[in-house]
Enzyme design. Structure first.
Site, PDB file in Angstrom:
ATOM      1  N   SER A 159       0.258   1.430 -10.227  1.00 32.95           N
ATOM      2  CA  SER A 159      -0.613   1.766 -11.356  1.00 32.95           C
ATOM      3  C   SER A 159      -1.362   0.545 -11.866  1.00 32.95           C
ATOM      4  CB  SER A 159       0.201   2.362 -12.507  1.00 32.95           C
ATOM      5  OG  SER A 159      -0.664   2.639 -13.598  1.00 32.95           O
ATOM      6  N   LYS A 214       5.957   7.820 -10.771  1.00 34.07           N
ATOM      7  CA  LYS A 214       4.514   7.588 -10.946  1.00 34.07           C
ATOM      8  C   LYS A 214       3.817   8.860 -11.431  1.00 34.07           C
ATOM      9  CE  LYS A 214       0.497   5.476 -10.699  1.00 34.07           C
ATOM     10  NZ  LYS A 214      -0.569   6.424 -10.649  1.00 34.07           N
ATOM     11  N   HIS A 261       4.485   9.088 -15.017  1.00 32.16           N
ATOM     12  CA  HIS A 261       3.621   8.084 -15.654  1.00 32.16           C
ATOM     13  C   HIS A 261       2.237   8.686 -15.887  1.00 32.16           C
ATOM     14  CE1 HIS A 261       0.279   5.225 -15.229  1.00 32.16           C
ATOM     15  NE2 HIS A 261       1.041   4.311 -15.830  1.00 32.16           N
ATOM     16  N   ASN A 262       1.713   9.347 -14.861  1.00 34.11           N
ATOM     17  CA  ASN A 262       0.373   9.932 -14.988  1.00 34.11           C
ATOM     18  C   ASN A 262       0.352  11.103 -15.956  1.00 34.11           C
ATOM     19  OD1 ASN A 262      -0.194   8.051 -13.010  1.00 34.11           O
ATOM     20  ND2 ASN A 262      -1.560   9.393 -11.902  1.00 34.11           N
ATOM     21  N   GLU A 287       0.107   9.552 -19.121  1.00 31.59           N
ATOM     22  CA  GLU A 287      -1.274   9.024 -19.192  1.00 31.59           C
ATOM     23  C   GLU A 287      -2.247  10.129 -19.652  1.00 31.59           C
ATOM     24  OE1 GLU A 287      -2.667   6.782 -15.616  1.00 31.59           O
ATOM     25  OE2 GLU A 287      -4.248   8.291 -15.515  1.00 31.59           O
TER      26      GLU A 287
HETATM   27  C1  6PG Z   1      -3.049   4.563 -12.488  1.00 31.00           C
HETATM   28  C2  6PG Z   1      -3.890   5.795 -12.579  1.00 31.00           C
HETATM   29  C3  6PG Z   1      -4.471   6.125 -11.239  1.00 31.00           C
HETATM   30  C4  6PG Z   1      -5.625   7.102 -11.264  1.00 31.00           C
HETATM   31  C5  6PG Z   1      -5.252   8.461 -11.748  1.00 31.00           C
HETATM   32  C6  6PG Z   1      -6.433   9.234 -12.222  1.00 31.00           C
HETATM   33  O1  6PG Z   1      -1.884   4.656 -12.818  1.00 31.00           O
HETATM   34  O2  6PG Z   1      -3.585   3.528 -12.087  1.00 31.00           O
HETATM   35  O3  6PG Z   1      -3.115   6.866 -13.012  1.00 31.00           O
HETATM   36  O4  6PG Z   1      -3.424   6.522 -10.408  1.00 31.00           O
HETATM   37  O5  6PG Z   1      -6.664   6.587 -12.009  1.00 31.00           O
HETATM   38  O6  6PG Z   1      -4.657   9.120 -10.669  1.00 31.00           O
HETATM   39  O7  6PG Z   1      -6.059  10.548 -12.231  1.00 31.00           O
HETATM   40  P1  6PG Z   1      -7.036  11.717 -12.551  1.00 31.00           P
HETATM   41  O8  6PG Z   1      -8.193  11.598 -11.602  1.00 31.00           O
HETATM   42  O9  6PG Z   1      -6.220  12.922 -12.286  1.00 31.00           O
HETATM   43  O10 6PG Z   1      -7.456  11.533 -13.961  1.00 31.00           O
END
Ligand code: 6PG
Length: 477
Positions: free
Chosen positions: A128, A182, A185-186, A189
């Site tokens: 990430s 991960k 985590h997302n 996010e």
């Molecule tokens: C990270 C981000 C990265 C990516 C996302 C975007 O941790 O660096 O999460 O993995 O930017 O996958 O996800 P979306 O396109 O679903 O918003």
């Protein structure tokens, strides 16, 4: 010729930046991509930096030290299977393959099994931090067999972000554990991004703040010292402040005002919600964020509906600085609820999939490098270090005091937004999560009565053991 310490397949931006990070940390890196132009460009741009772009797969395999360490930085899905299919027959027993993309954890489990059967090590790892993180220090979440982890540990520790000199990488667990963590985590996010978007909507549509004023507000929130109680200091708040300050070159307007309001998604947030539902985990704020992106994509329909379905026109006549303060506290509390949901899901997954996750370590490696890095993670790390079996972050002494002190602010913000027709699905879901979780008695007794009424599904009683059915209606057969 010097052999390379590690190879990277996929010379997109993430692959290239990670290669440069490894090279800067003293490792010789071989790069390969099916697209010959990318290889040529890689050599041309960075050829003198201890990296070597290989024109074909044979040359790439040849230049790697044995056991070979190969990291795939290709889009999740079929591309990963295609790279594995093309490499697996030319690799030798004991070589290591790493998938550094956002793969679904179940794909990682399947690939790990298939590769283990032919004697190849496999690590599925979350990485990430976007392009900047890949180059200057990402947060890394590797999962797989311990033996395989040790083959790459020194390299990952060298390239990862550092917080207090500690690398933001730790062994997560077996199989798909790294990609699972991960994914969550997302999910967090998505939730935090949506909460920030709602704060923006309430402050701009509801209070009339301009992008310049929003810049000031978010900048102040981000500047509060990390040690301050309830600090919102975080990467996402920081970039939000930056975004509000950016002016569009073409129109001279704030750039944010000319960006189309349709959010895209690649799937990791949705996967988090899907797996939470499968495991019986409540992640309402993550779910609300996924759904908010979905409804945002109905742009045309929304424009039409806006002409038909009238609602209140927002008007705020109270004390603005006080409301902005309340918004800060509301955002903090809702963020905390999102983290609580994510960590509670990790607990369920750890038990279900046998990951044996260490939540304190996970919070620790999320303190730097990753997209959700935030001052609050220091306290989350401390909470799980003090009690590894903590069932929910809201029950930690420090956090329970914090949310109790801030619930009034969240109620006020959600109340104002709702009364004024501003959608706040994530903020209100966080409040409902808090209220649901703290309710010793919920109306599920009625749900059970209804189920028993129409389907004889039975119910349990509060005053004695057993399973009961009531003849709610006369049946005339
Ligand atoms: C990270 C981000 C990265 C990516 C996302 C975007 O941790 O660096 O999460 O993995 O930017 O996958 O996800 P979306 O396109 O679903 O918003």
């Amino acid at each position: 010729m010097d052999r390379a310490d590690i190879g990277i397949v996929g010379l997109g931006v993430m692959g290239q930046m990670l290669a440069l990070n490894m090279a800067r940390n003293g490792y010789r890196v071989a790069g390969y991509d099916v697209n010959a132009d990318k290889v040529a460009q890689f050599n041309q741009n960075y050829g003198e930096r201890n990296v070597i772009g290989c024109a074909n797969q044979d040359a790439f395999i040849e230049v790697l030290q044995i056991p070979r360490r190969i990291m795939m930085m290709v889009p999740a899905g079929q591309a990963v299977d295609a790279v594995i299919a093309s490499l697996k027959d030319v690799l030798e027993k004991g070589d290591l393959l790493i998938d550094g993309g956002n793969s679904h954890f179940s794909d990682t489990e399947r690939r790990a099994q298939m590769l283990a059967d032919i004697g190849l090590h496999f690590i599925g790892t979350g990485v990430s931090g976007g392009e900047y993180g890949a180059l200057w220090g990402p947060s890394i979440m590797p999962g797989g067999p311990q033996e395989a982890w040790h083959l790459v540990k020194p390299i990952f520790e060298a390239v990862a972000a550092k917080v207090n000199d500690e690398p933001c990488v730790t062994y997560i667990g077996p199989g798909g554990a790294g990609h699972y963590v991960k994914m969550v985590h997302n999910g967090i996010e998505y939730a935090v991004m949506q909460l920030i978007a709602e704060a923006y909507d309430v402050l701009s549509r509801g209070l009339g703040l301009s992008p310049a004023q929003l810049h000031e507000v978010f900048d102040t929130w981000n500047e509060s010292a990390a040690e301050d109680e309830g600090s919102l200091a975080s990467y996402l708040v920081e970039i939000t402040a930056d975004i509000f300050a950016k002016v569009d070159d073409e129109t001279g307007k704030p750039l944010v005002a000319v960006i189309l309001d349709e959010a895209k998604q690649k799937g990791t947030g949705k996967w988090t919600s899907q797996d939470a539902l499968d495991l019986g985990g409540a992640t309402p704020t993550i779910n609300a964020a996924v759904e908010a992106r979905i409804i945002s994509a109905y742009k045309e329909e929304r424009v039409k509906a806006s002409e038909v379905l009238a609602g209140p026109t927002p008007a705020y006549d109270g004390d603005r600085p006080l409301f902005i303060e309340a918004m800060r506290d509301a955002l903090f509390m809702a963020n905390l609820c999102a983290y609580a949901q994510g960590f509670a899901l990790l607990r369920l997954a750890s038990a279900e999939y046998g990951y044996d996750l260490d939540y304190s370590e996970i919070a620790k490696i999320w303190r730097g490098g990753c997209i959700i890095r935030a001052a609050i993670l220091e306290d989350i790390h401390a909470a799980f270090a003090a009690d590894p079996d903590l069932t929910n972050l809201l029950l930690d002494e420090t956090f329970s005091a914090m949310v109790m002190a801030r619930q009034g602010a969240l109620r006020r913000v959600v109340g104002y937004a709702t009364a004024n027709g501003i959608p706040v699905p994530a903020l209100s879901s966080a409040l409902a999560y808090f209220d649901g979780y703290r309710s010793a008695r919920l109306p599920a007794n009625l749900t059970q009565a209804q189920r028993d009424y129409f389907g004889a599904h039975t119910y349990r009683r509060i005053d004695r053991e057993g399973s009961f059915h009531t003849g709610w209606q006369e049946l005339e057969a």
